[in-house]
Design an enzyme around this catalytic site. Structure first.
Site, PDB file in Angstrom:
ATOM      1  CE  LYS A  56       0.774 -10.224   1.149  1.00  0.00           C
ATOM      2  NZ  LYS A  56       0.937  -8.972   0.408  1.00  0.00           N
ATOM      3  CD  GLN A 100       0.337  -7.471  -2.839  1.00  0.00           C
ATOM      4  OE1 GLN A 100      -0.172  -7.979  -1.842  1.00  0.00           O
ATOM      5  NE2 GLN A 100       1.644  -7.441  -3.028  1.00  0.00           N
ATOM      6  CG  ASP A 123       1.214  -3.744   4.546  1.00  0.00           C
ATOM      7  OD1 ASP A 123       1.829  -4.705   5.032  1.00  0.00           O
ATOM      8  OD2 ASP A 123       0.890  -3.661   3.351  1.00  0.00           O
TER       9      ASP A 123
END
Ligand code: NAD
Length: 289
Positions: A56, A100, A123
């Site tokens: 990422k 994460q 997200d």
């Protein structure tokens, strides 16, 4: 006659999206005099998570997006972790926050996600953003399902009127996936671990998205000839190889198209994340002006 099976690879889609994102970041910089910034919170030392986080950051760097990694001890308490998230929420120079997953088992992932400001929830996993997705006006859509739709559109797979099944009902993949397919006018069946006659249901489908998280569980007998299958699963097996939920070697000559693992859904997830960072950055900073 044997079917010519197409592999739905992400590489070309990713290249096109990256070029577009480059331009967006350029516009952003011209307008706000800084580039968007993503904060990634990593708790513990899970090797797979470390690889995902590194990818990422590399993609952010490639696109001119700033990224910062907050590495935290695996024994951190919920209260301490929420405190870090609140600090990022309050920082005007942070545009997107990603925690994460998976988190160590003593931490309640739902509670932690709810701590993220929905305006920075890259997200799309806060209740607020999931609710907005149901209403059809989400500001950020969960990255993996969003990436699957982009991939299917790139390969010109017309979703309108298709009979589709989604295998898996997680908040991160299955549920938003079903909603997005529905928004594309597909007729959607949700399947999960308690579904009866899974094989019989899947065999009726034009398109199946598999996110069961079970390595190579699905052989060709689950799908009708000429169906399209998206394999979200990703696993490292004993011999060190990476595989999905599909028995990929059985699919050639049977399916019309399917996504390879690796190289299918995974890179699309990262691209969707970058799109969400830039979109949320534009939204929030425009409203601050
Ligand atoms: P999860 O474990 O939260 O959910 C799995 C779902 O599958 C559950 O709803 C369960 O009911 C269903 N299921 C399990 N076994 C089943 C079976 N035998 N038949 C029917 N349904 C079954 O998993 P998740 O977070 O949704 O992830 C699923 C997979 O996708 C994992 O392999 C994960 O690593 C992968 N994943 C990949 C990406 C990517 O970017 N490629 C992103 C997210 C998740």
């Amino acid at each position: 006659m044997a079917i010519q099976t197409q592999l739905l690879k992400a590489r070309e889609v990713a290249q096109a999206s990256e070029a577009q994102l480059h331009n967006e970041v350029h516009k952003f910089k011209a307008h706000f005099s800084v580039s968007p910034q993503l904060a990634v919170v990593l708790v513990g030392h899970d090797p797979a998570s470390q690889v995902y986080v590194r990818r990422k950051h590399e993609t952010c760097h490639k696109l001119g997006i700033r990224s910062v990694k907050i590495e935290l001890h695996p024994d951190i308490t919920e209260k301490e972790l929420l405190h870090h998230i609140q600090r990022l929420n309050a920082d005007p120079d942070i545009d997107g926050i990603l925690v994460q997953m998976p988190l160590p088992s003593h931490l309640d992932a739902k509670k932690i996600i709810e701590g993220i400001d929905p305006l920075k929830d890259v997200d799309g996993l806060t209740t607020s953003n999931l609710g907005a997705l149901v209403a059809g006006n989400a500001k950020a859509v969960s990255c993996t399902p969003k990436g699957v739709i982009s991939l299917l559109k790139f390969y010109d797979i017309q979703l309108k009127g298709l009979n589709c099944a989604v295998v898996g009902r997680s908040l991160i993949v299955g549920k938003p996936m079903a909603l997005l397919l529905q928004q594309e006018d597909a007729t959607v069946t949700m399947c999960h671990s308690a579904t009866r006659n899974l094989k019989g249901i899947l065999q009726q489908m034009d398109l199946v998205v598999i996110a069961a998280g079970k390595p190579m569980l699905f052989g060709k007998e689950f799908f009708r000839e000429g169906a399209v299958v998206v394999d979200v699963g990703i696993h490292r097996i004993d011999n060190g190889q990476i595989c999905g939920d599909l028995k990929a070697t059985e699919m050639n000559g049977h399916l019309l198209a399917y996504t390879p693992v690796p190289g299918g859904v995974g890179p699309m997830t990262i691209i969707s994340l970058m799109e969400n960072v830039v979109k949320l950055a534009f939204n929030r900073r425009s409203n601050l002006k």
